[in-house]
Design a protein around this motif. Sequence first.
Motif, mmCIF file in Angstrom:
data_model
loop_
_atom_site.group_PDB
_atom_site.id
_atom_site.type_symbol
_atom_site.label_atom_id
_atom_site.label_comp_id
_atom_site.label_asym_id
_atom_site.label_seq_id
_atom_site.Cartn_x
_atom_site.Cartn_y
_atom_site.Cartn_z
ATOM 1 N N ASN A 24 -8.647 6.851 -0.804
ATOM 2 C CA ASN A 24 -9.061 7.732 -1.897
ATOM 3 C C ASN A 24 -7.917 8.580 -2.452
ATOM 4 O O ASN A 24 -8.154 9.610 -3.064
ATOM 5 C CB ASN A 24 -10.218 8.622 -1.432
ATOM 6 N N ASN A 25 -6.684 8.152 -2.282
ATOM 7 C CA ASN A 25 -5.540 8.858 -2.841
ATOM 8 C C ASN A 25 -5.374 8.429 -4.294
ATOM 9 O O ASN A 25 -5.242 7.241 -4.587
ATOM 10 C CB ASN A 25 -4.276 8.527 -2.035
ATOM 11 N N THR A 26 -5.342 9.399 -5.216
ATOM 12 C CA THR A 26 -5.271 9.078 -6.645
ATOM 13 C C THR A 26 -3.929 8.467 -7.054
ATOM 14 O O THR A 26 -3.815 7.910 -8.144
ATOM 15 C CB THR A 26 -5.540 10.330 -7.494
ATOM 16 N N PRO A 43 0.830 -1.201 0.000
ATOM 17 C CA PRO A 43 0.000 0.000 0.000
ATOM 18 C C PRO A 43 0.871 1.260 0.000
ATOM 19 O O PRO A 43 1.952 1.277 0.596
ATOM 20 C CB PRO A 43 -0.811 -0.100 1.293
ATOM 21 N N ASN A 44 0.401 2.285 -0.686
ATOM 22 C CA ASN A 44 1.072 3.581 -0.685
ATOM 23 C C ASN A 44 1.251 4.024 0.763
ATOM 24 O O ASN A 44 0.356 3.848 1.594
ATOM 25 C CB ASN A 44 0.203 4.573 -1.468
ATOM 26 N N ALA A 45 2.375 4.616 1.083
ATOM 27 C CA ALA A 45 2.677 5.019 2.461
ATOM 28 C C ALA A 45 1.634 5.977 3.035
ATOM 29 O O ALA A 45 1.462 6.036 4.255
ATOM 30 C CB ALA A 45 4.067 5.638 2.538
ATOM 31 N N THR A 46 0.909 6.706 2.181
ATOM 32 C CA THR A 46 -0.132 7.609 2.695
ATOM 33 C C THR A 46 -1.277 6.832 3.338
ATOM 34 O O THR A 46 -2.053 7.412 4.091
ATOM 35 C CB THR A 46 -0.705 8.514 1.585
ATOM 36 N N ILE A 63 -11.175 -7.621 1.769
ATOM 37 C CA ILE A 63 -12.174 -6.552 1.823
ATOM 38 C C ILE A 63 -12.184 -5.887 0.451
ATOM 39 O O ILE A 63 -11.140 -5.422 -0.028
ATOM 40 C CB ILE A 63 -11.841 -5.507 2.904
ATOM 41 N N THR A 64 -13.350 -5.841 -0.172
ATOM 42 C CA THR A 64 -13.489 -5.170 -1.465
ATOM 43 C C THR A 64 -13.871 -3.715 -1.229
ATOM 44 O O THR A 64 -14.771 -3.422 -0.445
ATOM 45 C CB THR A 64 -14.565 -5.871 -2.318
ATOM 46 N N ILE A 65 -13.177 -2.820 -1.900
ATOM 47 C CA ILE A 65 -13.430 -1.390 -1.778
ATOM 48 C C ILE A 65 -14.319 -0.934 -2.931
ATOM 49 O O ILE A 65 -14.011 -1.197 -4.097
ATOM 50 C CB ILE A 65 -12.106 -0.579 -1.803
ATOM 51 N N ASN A 66 -15.401 -0.252 -2.612
ATOM 52 C CA ASN A 66 -16.291 0.307 -3.625
ATOM 53 C C ASN A 66 -15.697 1.643 -4.074
ATOM 54 O O ASN A 66 -15.713 2.613 -3.330
ATOM 55 C CB ASN A 66 -17.693 0.499 -3.053
ATOM 56 N N ASN A 67 -15.177 1.683 -5.294
ATOM 57 C CA ASN A 67 -14.561 2.900 -5.811
ATOM 58 C C ASN A 67 -15.537 3.801 -6.551
ATOM 59 O O ASN A 67 -15.137 4.828 -7.093
ATOM 60 C CB ASN A 67 -13.374 2.547 -6.706
#
Length: 184
Positions: A119-121, A79-82, A148-152
């Motif tokens: 929600n980071n692009t 995962p992105n560090a943010t 866990i599925t994320i609804n984008n």
Amino acid sequence: MEDVLISYYVEATDNNGNIAKSPIQHVWVGAGGSGSGSVFWEPQNPNLNEFITITCSFATSSTMLHWGVNHSGSTWQTPNATYWPTGTSLFEGSGPAVETPFTDPDEDGVYTVVLGPFNNTEQVVNTIAFVIHDGSSWDNNGGNDYHITINNNPGDEPVSSNKTVSTLMNTDYVFSSEDFYFSS
């Protein structure tokens, strides 16, 4: 009882009067997130703007959430560090999984990890894959890992949420704009 974590054990007495007790077990009773009886998350179907609270009923102060994103089979992306909660680090220094410590227990003795929002692009997250790691012990959901599925695409309705903050008693906390958000 509803929406409560129950700790229990089984006690049996044989014909000779010998008593045996099982180890303490934990089960969540009521509505709530998905997962097994000892690992679950809320909201059950999160969108990219929501915080996800993962609860592990058998967690201790040394338990870690071992996780990654956008899994394909048994392969995870870092995962992105943010997206990393405080205390998160690359597993064994190189990843791709990261590990996040569970928080100190709440008043009921329950440990949690709060992830998100995603929600980071810079990195679109479609799924979160995780297992529970405590020393040499691993809970990998019977070899299936937890997903866990994320609804984008949450729709046009406004979404808001608050950050969970844990502090010591009698300690000041200064809220910042990052503690609250409102999108769309």
